[in-house]
Write an enzyme that holds these catalytic residues in place. Structure first.
Site, PDB file in Angstrom:
ATOM      1  N   ASP A   1      74.477  21.261  47.482  1.00  0.00           N
ATOM      2  CA  ASP A   1      75.628  20.301  48.035  1.00  0.00           C
ATOM      3  C   ASP A   1      76.843  21.336  48.373  1.00  0.00           C
ATOM      4  O   ASP A   1      76.625  22.578  48.528  1.00  0.00           O
ATOM      5  CB  ASP A   1      76.053  19.304  47.008  1.00  0.00           C
ATOM      6  CG  ASP A   1      76.513  18.098  48.117  1.00  0.00           C
ATOM      7  OD1 ASP A   1      77.330  18.090  48.855  1.00  0.00           O
ATOM      8  OD2 ASP A   1      75.638  17.008  48.078  1.00  0.00           O
TER       9      ASP A   1
ATOM     10  N   HIS B   1      82.209  16.298  48.819  1.00  0.00           N
ATOM     11  CA  HIS B   1      80.909  15.639  49.121  1.00  0.00           C
ATOM     12  C   HIS B   1      80.072  16.166  47.830  1.00  0.00           C
ATOM     13  O   HIS B   1      79.707  15.100  47.205  1.00  0.00           O
ATOM     14  CB  HIS B   1      80.466  16.459  50.078  1.00  0.00           C
ATOM     15  CG  HIS B   1      79.274  15.753  50.747  1.00  0.00           C
ATOM     16  ND1 HIS B   1      78.019  16.143  50.216  1.00  0.00           N
ATOM     17  CD2 HIS B   1      78.909  14.748  51.549  1.00  0.00           C
ATOM     18  CE1 HIS B   1      77.121  15.589  50.936  1.00  0.00           C
ATOM     19  NE2 HIS B   1      77.443  14.618  51.566  1.00  0.00           N
TER      20      HIS B   1
ATOM     21  N   SER C   1      74.152  10.153  52.597  1.00  0.00           N
ATOM     22  CA  SER C   1      74.563  11.553  51.342  1.00  0.00           C
ATOM     23  C   SER C   1      74.627  10.586  50.186  1.00  0.00           C
ATOM     24  O   SER C   1      74.475  11.310  48.941  1.00  0.00           O
ATOM     25  CB  SER C   1      75.820  12.148  51.665  1.00  0.00           C
ATOM     26  OG  SER C   1      75.602  12.924  52.847  1.00  0.00           O
TER      27      SER C   1
END
Ligand SMILES: *[C@@H]1O[C@H](CO)[C@@H](O)[C@H](O)[C@H]1NC(C)=O
Ligand SMILES: *[C@@H]1O[C@H](CO)[C@@H](O)[C@H](O)[C@H]1NC(C)=O
Ligand SMILES: *[C@@H]1O[C@H](CO)[C@@H](O)[C@H](O)[C@H]1NC(C)=O
Ligand SMILES: *[C@@H]1O[C@H](CO)[C@@H](O)[C@H](O)[C@H]1NC(C)=O
Ligand SMILES: *[C@@H]1O[C@H](CO)[C@@H](O)[C@H](O)[C@H]1NC(C)=O
Ligand SMILES: *[C@@H]1O[C@H](CO)[C@@H](O)[C@H](O)[C@H]1NC(C)=O
Ligand SMILES: *[C@@H]1O[C@H](CO)[C@@H](O)[C@H](O)[C@H]1NC(C)=O
Ligand SMILES: *[C@@H]1O[C@H](CO)[C@@H](O)[C@H](O)[C@H]1NC(C)=O
Ligand SMILES: *[C@@H]1O[C@H](CO)[C@@H](O)[C@H](O)[C@H]1NC(C)=O
Length: 747
Positions: free
Chosen positions: A146, A210, A536
């Protein structure tokens, strides 16, 4: 893929970016231009002992096509040899073509950029904080590929953790102020691109948010109290809060390159992770020209399940990405928590809008319609497009905009807030509470028209945008969110994708303090927890569920874990989900049930290879992939796609017709024995399912029984769905069966 900040736009941008990258790739006018290519050579080189020896082989291959030793070593960017064989190198088109003809090369493809596609969600799916856990949960390692991680978050505090499990072979690429601990046991970063851009940190540290969010959803500690500036307040926790996290930072400002993704897989497999979680995707590619499918294949060979986001390109059909049968593809659905942002006008009228507004001022401001405040002669000020608003007129006011945008222009001209009016007939943008860099509320179209009439009716229009409030309802929940990518599977139509769904809308989880709440200009809010949406966010829920199953059954194969998650998934209502299985696959994950599925549909490398044979994959290529010269596609071992031991069933035909197909399956009894399973079928009239034999008797645990499923469909509509259950009265092993006309899909 996160749907961060008004990312319904991002999904367009994503598609646009992908198309743009195709265009640049297909051009390659200048013969001497070098671009990054992936040269995939299949299975790990068994006769080569060290990475140096592997890279020497790669350089000698490059030498053959570049004609120069120095050019060969200069062009090599990564050598992959720990978990599979191949390399990334900067090549001309001609060189890449020469390489693709070489006998040791399985495929050559350009390194493309992929894009990134919070915690009551666990309670919602029936996975409360006090579930039974094994002591080996703390030996489970989840590899997060990620944007990195924010190690100072309380979600990753290692207080009370023992040292990393013995099997861990990874490392921590500490840099300046980044260090690992007994929670984050490893961290590396990969940056094959050009120079680091302003704001990019050459470290596993997350400056985007994220990666911190996904890692804490999967395996973050239990943290109380957690909230986004008072919103969604409660306890934040990962699905396997005592599991360890290994960080592989592959995504940067521009996206996540195939070269970096493969480098991370090469390491993660060798490091000893148990599950790989990857919330990234691009346009679907043929399996061996898709870095994620290649990485997931070699993970599977090494007993590691890869859990992927299905993509944020819905609601159109055929948009699902990460479709390989050896990985898990996860859709995103809603929970029972909703957010509303009230707007009250000077005339006393109140509207319930939607957004994530953290501003507590609840202050009255003048209202102005963007269309009445153009910069010069700008024609698009009604939409509040970039550069379209007149600062003198809008500053300090709430500006009303047609359509939904990120709020960037409103911030630029110093607006106090903004109300947005979606077009009348679109996907329901109000199913997600998007955050903005200023107070915003998205109204219904009808309320928006009403608001504009009010502005017209008075010389002194005013309004208040209130702080967002949360409420709970199970009305039409869970529903797969509009942006979640839909099946059918564009690569292998007769394998149903996505596989299942998990919460991915308005999810609270840890955030990076190296960015702001939205990361947009004008935003100064630094938050330890944030609420965002996307496949996600659903992907790490499924990754954690897989890790939870693995903590009870450490020896189960990736396919067995995947089967357990799929056959125990909660069936969702077709009324709330018009695309049915193309939206949610087998249904919503139920981790507790998945620990005790009764039967599993197991599969290993050989089964996938047989299916690929049946799909007409090149034998030379398959032998490289398996690393086994005896791999053979002829004879009785060849299987069609319908015979892959998959826990769901898909049957496509290119035009409306009546069609019958036979599927072979084998189930393994993983529950107590002796036991007898009977078949229960649920079908609409146009669909017939026969299972033979109808009764399966297992004398022992671990015993396998085979059966055939004969599906007959009178395909007049575009899609028919049914299901069957194998039940022994305690375990209900459910498989969806979908028949559809593939010719109707624009894929
Ligand atoms: C191709 O690129 C090289 C190096 O960038 C440059 O010197 C050359 O002029 C270019 N040729 C054409 C035809 O554009
Ligand atoms: C968890 O707590 C709930 C109520 O708070 C209780 O009903 C349930 O039995 C508990 N489950 C376990 C596994 O302890
Ligand atoms: C980690 O948690 C412990 C126990 O709650 C606390 O004492 C400690 O300060 C925390 N560490 C950091 C770095 O925040
Ligand atoms: C880490 O170091 C960078 C650069 O030295 C600095 O800007 C940043 O504030 C530091 N972050 C933390 C959490 O210490
Ligand atoms: C903005 O509005 C002010 C006040 O009406 C006006 O004087 C000015 O010319 C406008 N500026 C532009 C660029 O339109
Ligand atoms: C107004 O528009 C002009 C021309 O498009 C642009 O250069 C300028 O930056 C804009 N001004 C404002 C205040 O937005
Ligand atoms: C507001 O007034 C303008 C100009 O008179 C008109 O064009 C517009 O349609 C009106 N809007 C509404 C929603 O009534
Ligand atoms: C909605 O359903 C879930 C699961 O059945 C349950 O945990 C939750 O409490 C329900 N929420 C409301 C608001 O009734
Ligand atoms: C398979 O690929 C190899 C190498 O690219 C090629 O030489 C061969 O002709 C292909 N075989 C078939 C059956 O297409």
């Amino acid at each position: 893929m996160a749907m961060k900040t008004s990312s319904f736009l991002n999904s367009w941008l994503l598609v646009a970016a992908v198309i743009a990258s195709w265009l640049t790739l297909s051009c390659c006018g200048n013969e001497t231009d070098r671009k990054m290519f992936i040269v995939y050579m299949g299975d790990r080189p068994h006769n080569i002992e060290t990475p140096t020896a592997a890279s020497a082989v790669h350089i000698s291959l490059l030498h053959k096509v570049t004609g120069s030793v120095s050019l060969a070593s200069e062009s090599l960017v990564y050598s992959y040899s720990k978990s599979f064989n191949g390399f990334a190198a900067k090549l001309t088109k001609a060189e890449s073509e020469k390489l693709s003809g070489h006998e040791s090369v399985a495929s050559v493809f350009p390194s493309r950029l992929r894009q990134l596609h919070t915690t009551r969600s666990w309670d919602f799916i029936g996975f409360p904080q006090n579930v039974t856990r094994t002591t080996v949960e703390s030996d489970v390692i989840i590899g997060m590929l990620d944007t990195g991680i924010w190690p100072e978050s309380q979600s990753f505090n290692d207080s009370g953790y023992s040292p990393p499990p013995q099997k861990w072979k990874g490392t921590c690429q500490s840099s300046s102020n980044f260090t690992c601990n007994n929670k984050i046991i490893g961290a590396r970063f990969y940056h094959a691109g050009e120079d680091f851009k302003n704001g990019e940190i050459p470290s596993p540290r997350d400056s985007e948010g994220h990666g911190t969010h996904t890692a804490s959803t999967a395996a973050g500690n239990t943290v109380t109290p957690a909230s986004l500036l008072g919103l969604a307040s409660g306890t934040a926790r990962g699905g396997v809060p005592s599991a360890r996290i290994a960080v592989y930072k592959i995504c940067w400002e521009d996206g996540c390159s195939d070269a970096d993704i493969l480098a991370a897989f090469d390491d993660a497999i060798a490091d000893g992770v148990d599950i790989i979680s990857l919330s990234v995707g691009g346009w679907p590619q043929d399996y061996f020209e898709d870095s994620i499918a290649i990485g997931a294949f070699h993970s599977m060979k090494n007993g590691i399940l890869t859990s992927n986001s299905a993509g944020n390109s819905g609601p159109d059909r055929g948009t699902v990405s990460n479709c390989s049968p050896w990985s898990l593809s996860v859709a995103a659905s809603t929970t029972d928590r909703k957010f509303t942002t009230a707007v009250k006008l000077g005339n006393g009228r109140t509207y319930q809008g939607v957004s994530m507004n953290t501003d507590e001022a609840n202050k009255l401001y003048p209202l102005i319609y963007g269309g009445d405040a153009p910069n010069g002669t700008s024609a698009s000020s009604g939409n509040c497009d970039i550069g379209s608003l007149n600062k003198t007129l809008v500053q300090g006011k709430i500006v009303v905009c047609n359509g939904v945008n990120q709020g960037t222009e409103q911030v630029r001209v110093g607006a106090a807030g903004s109300t947005m009016i979606p077009p009348p007939k679109t996907v329901n943008l109000r199913e997600v509470a998007f955050p903005f860099p200023l107070p915003v509320s998205i109204l219904t179209h009808a309320d928006g028209v009403d608001l504009l009439e009010y502005i017209n009716s008075t010389s002194d229009p005013t309004g208040v945008i209130y702080k967002t409030q949360e409420y709970y309802t199970n009305d039409s929940s869970p529903r797969v969110i509009y942006f979640s990518s839909r099946g059918p599977n564009p690569i292998t139509t007769d394998i149903l994708k996505p596989d299942l769904t998990a919460p991915g809308v308005d999810i609270l989880a840890a955030w990076s303090e190296g960015t702001t709440m939205t990361g947009l200009d004008g935003d100064t809010r630094i938050v330890p927890f944030n609420i965002i949406s996307g496949t996600s966010m659903s992907c790490p829920h499924a990754s954690a569920a897989a890790a939870y199953v693995k903590s009870f059954h450490p020896a189960w194969s990736p396919a067995a874990i995947k089967s357990a998650l799929m056959t125990t998934a909660r069936q969702l209502s077709v009324e709330d989900n018009s695309d049915a299985e193309f939206a949610y696959g087998s249904g919503q994950i139920d981790p507790i049930k998945a620990v005790d599925p009764g039967l599993v549909y197991d599969a290993g490398e050989i089964d996938y290879v047989r299916m690929l044979c049946g799909q007409g994959y090149n034998l030379t290529q398959l032998r490289l992939v398996t690393g086994d010269q005896s791999t053979d596609c002829s004879g009785p071992t060849t299987r069609t796609v319908w015979d892959l031991n998959y826990p769901s069933f898909a049957l496509s035909y290119d035009k409306p017709t009546s069609i019958t197909r036979l599927f072979r399956r084998t189930v393994t009894n993983v529950g107590p024995a002796p036991t007898t399973y009977k078949v229960f079928i649920d079908v609409p009239v146009e669909l017939e399912i026969r299972v033979e034999p109808e009764v399966l008797f297992f004398k022992e645990t671990g015993e396998k029984q085979s059966f055939v499923v004969i599906v007959t469909a009178a395909l007049e509509t575009s899609m028919l769905s049914g299901s069957f259950i194998l039940s022994n009265g305690i375990h209900h092993v459910r498989s969806p069966v979908v028949a559809f006309v593939s010719g109707e899909e624009d894929i």
